[in-house]
Design an enzyme around this catalytic site. Structure first.
Site, mmCIF file in Angstrom:
data_model
loop_
_atom_site.group_PDB
_atom_site.id
_atom_site.type_symbol
_atom_site.label_atom_id
_atom_site.label_comp_id
_atom_site.label_asym_id
_atom_site.label_seq_id
_atom_site.Cartn_x
_atom_site.Cartn_y
_atom_site.Cartn_z
ATOM 1 N N HIS A 82 0.980 -1.348 -0.062
ATOM 2 C CA HIS A 82 -0.030 -0.039 -0.050
ATOM 3 C C HIS A 82 1.068 1.214 -0.048
ATOM 4 O O HIS A 82 1.767 1.363 0.785
ATOM 5 C CB HIS A 82 -1.097 0.096 1.555
ATOM 6 C CG HIS A 82 -1.775 1.125 1.331
ATOM 7 N ND1 HIS A 82 -3.196 1.108 0.697
ATOM 8 C CD2 HIS A 82 -1.628 2.456 1.787
ATOM 9 C CE1 HIS A 82 -3.813 2.044 0.902
ATOM 10 N NE2 HIS A 82 -2.853 3.131 1.503
ATOM 11 N N ASP A 161 -14.246 3.134 7.410
ATOM 12 C CA ASP A 161 -13.397 4.072 7.031
ATOM 13 C C ASP A 161 -14.023 5.042 5.780
ATOM 14 O O ASP A 161 -13.353 6.067 5.482
ATOM 15 C CB ASP A 161 -12.141 3.299 6.553
ATOM 16 C CG ASP A 161 -11.044 4.239 5.774
ATOM 17 O OD1 ASP A 161 -10.649 5.133 6.653
ATOM 18 O OD2 ASP A 161 -10.574 4.165 4.626
ATOM 19 N N ARG A 168 -13.775 13.374 6.763
ATOM 20 C CA ARG A 168 -12.583 13.919 6.970
ATOM 21 C C ARG A 168 -12.233 14.868 5.896
ATOM 22 O O ARG A 168 -11.674 15.878 6.152
ATOM 23 C CB ARG A 168 -11.223 12.869 7.095
ATOM 24 C CG ARG A 168 -11.438 12.216 8.445
ATOM 25 C CD ARG A 168 -10.761 10.894 8.631
ATOM 26 N NE ARG A 168 -9.360 11.380 8.307
ATOM 27 C CZ ARG A 168 -8.361 10.413 7.910
ATOM 28 N NH1 ARG A 168 -8.729 9.232 7.464
ATOM 29 N NH2 ARG A 168 -7.264 10.966 7.510
ATOM 30 N N SER A 183 -6.897 4.521 9.124
ATOM 31 C CA SER A 183 -7.692 4.460 8.065
ATOM 32 C C SER A 183 -6.981 3.577 7.079
ATOM 33 O O SER A 183 -7.631 2.590 6.451
ATOM 34 C CB SER A 183 -7.721 5.902 7.200
ATOM 35 O OG SER A 183 -8.026 5.597 6.017
ATOM 36 N N LYS A 187 -8.080 -0.936 6.569
ATOM 37 C CA LYS A 187 -8.351 -1.652 5.130
ATOM 38 C C LYS A 187 -7.401 -2.733 4.725
ATOM 39 O O LYS A 187 -7.770 -3.840 4.239
ATOM 40 C CB LYS A 187 -8.161 -0.700 4.069
ATOM 41 C CG LYS A 187 -9.487 0.553 3.966
ATOM 42 C CD LYS A 187 -9.318 1.604 3.187
ATOM 43 C CE LYS A 187 -8.281 2.519 3.429
ATOM 44 N NZ LYS A 187 -8.194 3.889 2.874
HETATM 45 N N1 URA Z 1 -4.928 7.121 2.446
HETATM 46 C C1 URA Z 1 -5.982 6.564 3.262
HETATM 47 O O1 URA Z 1 -6.438 5.316 2.761
HETATM 48 N N2 URA Z 1 -6.569 7.025 4.269
HETATM 49 C C2 URA Z 1 -5.966 8.353 4.792
HETATM 50 O O2 URA Z 1 -6.367 8.677 5.561
HETATM 51 C C3 URA Z 1 -4.943 8.891 4.079
HETATM 52 C C4 URA Z 1 -4.591 8.172 2.855
#
Ligand code: URA
Length: 440
Positions: A82, A161, A168, A183, A187
């Site tokens: 990621h 999220d 947000r 966040s 995931k």
């Molecule tokens: N990427 C994400 O998935 N969440 C965030 O809060 C910032 C970047």
């Protein structure tokens, strides 16, 4: 329990309990906690922070708000990666096939681009015919058979999220290390991989603008992954310059394919090799040095490119476009940005380059916006390069020539040419593991 008291507790700087986090997040997902109260809590977290234990609890609560994918029906170690986001960040399309060609399965769910940063799903979709959605059974079968599948993230993964991120985004509460860590890791934990490699970007095109913040975010995410029994590490990579020379979906696919065919810019190839080597090492394939040699060999012997072609073929994509970029979507118009003076590029703000690309149609301002796969930017000169007056700095691509003026203005707003060559930032700053931080 009352949401009012939870907000007040965080406003006053105290740590929230798991039960309080479950009440707030669960209530928000269920619709019993309204946006205005959740916004207040998010702002309190931004201003007061969270302890590591609190962030770990928040991550777990968010991960469990939806499906926790069980990948055990896929044989062997499953690896995921990621990136915290960037401009021209096209590493997944090269790294995932390299890792799969070296025998480690990659079952990856990716996101769409938002704002000035790109997303892997949009890049996949720019190859004509490619499916980015499939049933769970088909996803598992493809990974078992080919060792590789890249698809869009299912709506059932960490729905908390999804809802919190949208809030947000409009309440100036994205820029918080505990909120970003929870966040991303919610995931990743829900998506089920055994190995998680994080690419934490730092610089003018990244969420993290300073190295200490990037290291802190990486340390927190690695500790959350490790506590959940996942082999997790992070590389801190530079986003003071876009990676490679292309920004925009089809242009980036072509450059990722160049990595796999051994003809990409050196910076992009180096970051891809390091990411692949770290994923392979975490998956137990050998030392970092051995894994890097393995990754390089997969490029040189063509097995990584072949793996990539087989994945696109399995997902309905036109594989000829991976060999011949002229078969990828092409923009009807192009426009050169030229240097107005000579010297060195001393500033080339990456967020502004990303914004310029978005204004050409390559990205979305709002999540429901459509994107143009052919739009984007080819960079001829980057931070630190010498330029002469009138020399082309970048070529803009769009299907509407009216988009060039605002995009050029955005690009130039972040550009400065000066007499002295600026110091070159490193490509990779550090590696963060459960054992600590290793400066590279
Ligand atoms: N990427 C994400 O998935 N969440 C965030 O809060 C910032 C970047």
């Amino acid at each position: 329990m009352r949401m009012y008291d939870i907000i007040a507790k965080k406003r006053d700087g105290a740590a929230l309990t798991r039960a309080e986090l479950e009440f707030a997040v669960g209530g928000y997902v269920a619709g019993t906690v309204p946006d205005y109260q959740m916004s207040a809590l998010l702002m309190a977290v931004c201003l007061r922070g969270m302890s590591d234990a609190e962030t770990a609890d928040l991550t777990d609560v968010m991960a469990r708000s939806g499906e926790m994918v069980d990948l055990s029906a896929i044989d062997g170690v499953k690896a995921d990666k990621h990136s915290t986001g960037g401009v021209g960040d096209k590493t997944t399309l090269a790294v995932a096939p390299i890792v799969a060609a070296c025998g480690v399965k990659v079952a990856k769910m990716s996101g769409r681009g938002l704002g000035h940063t790109g997303g892997t799903v949009d890049k996949l979709a720019s190859v004509p015919g490619t499916r980015t959605e499939m049933t769970r059974e088909r996803f598992f079968a493809q990974v078992n058979e080919l060792g590789l599948a890249l698809i869009g993230q299912s709506g059932h993964i960490a729905p908390a999220d999804k809802k919190l991120y949208a809030l947000r985004d409009v309440t100036a509460t994205v820029a918080s290390i505990p909120l970003i860590a929870s966040s991303i890791m919610s995931k990743k934990l829900a998506a089920g991989a055994d190995v998680i490699l994080l690419d934490v970007t730092v610089g003018s095109g990244a969420f993290m603008r300073t190295l200490p913040d990037a290291v802190e975010l990486a340390r927190l995410m690695v500790s959350i992954g490790t506590a959940h029994g996942r082999r997790t590490a992070a590389l801190i990579t530079d986003m003071e310059r876009p990676l490679g020379r292309s920004v925009g979906n089809a242009l980036e696919v072509a450059e990722s394919m160049a990595v796999l065919r051994g003809s990409a810019p050196a910076d992009l190839t180096e970051v891809c090799l390091q990411l692949a080597a770290n994923m392979l090492a975490l998956a137990g394939r050998g030392s970092l040095r051995e894994c890097r040699a393995m990754a390089r060999k997969a490029i040189e012997d063509g097995s990584a490119f072949e793996k990539c072609c087989r994945m696109f073929a399995a997902q309905g994509g036109d594989v000829r476009a991976l060999q011949d970029p002229s078969l990828l979507p092409q923009a009807a118009y192009r426009h050169e940005i030229r240097a107005e003076s000579g010297g060195y590029i001393v500033q080339n703000d990456v967020e502004r380059i990303g914004t310029a690309s978005m204004l050409l149609g390559a990205g979305r301002l709002k999540k429901e916006d459509a994107i143009d796969p052919a739009a984007g930017i080819l960079l001829h000169k980057k931070l630190g390069d010498a330029v002469t007056p009138g020399q082309p700095l970048a070529t803009l691509y769009a299907n509407d020539p009216a988009l060039f003026a605002p995009a050029e203005a955005a690009y130039r707003a972040g550009l400065a040419i000066g007499p002295e060559k600026p110091p070159e930032p490193p490509l990779i700053y550090a590696r963060v593991t459960a054992q600590g931080v290793e400066n590279l």
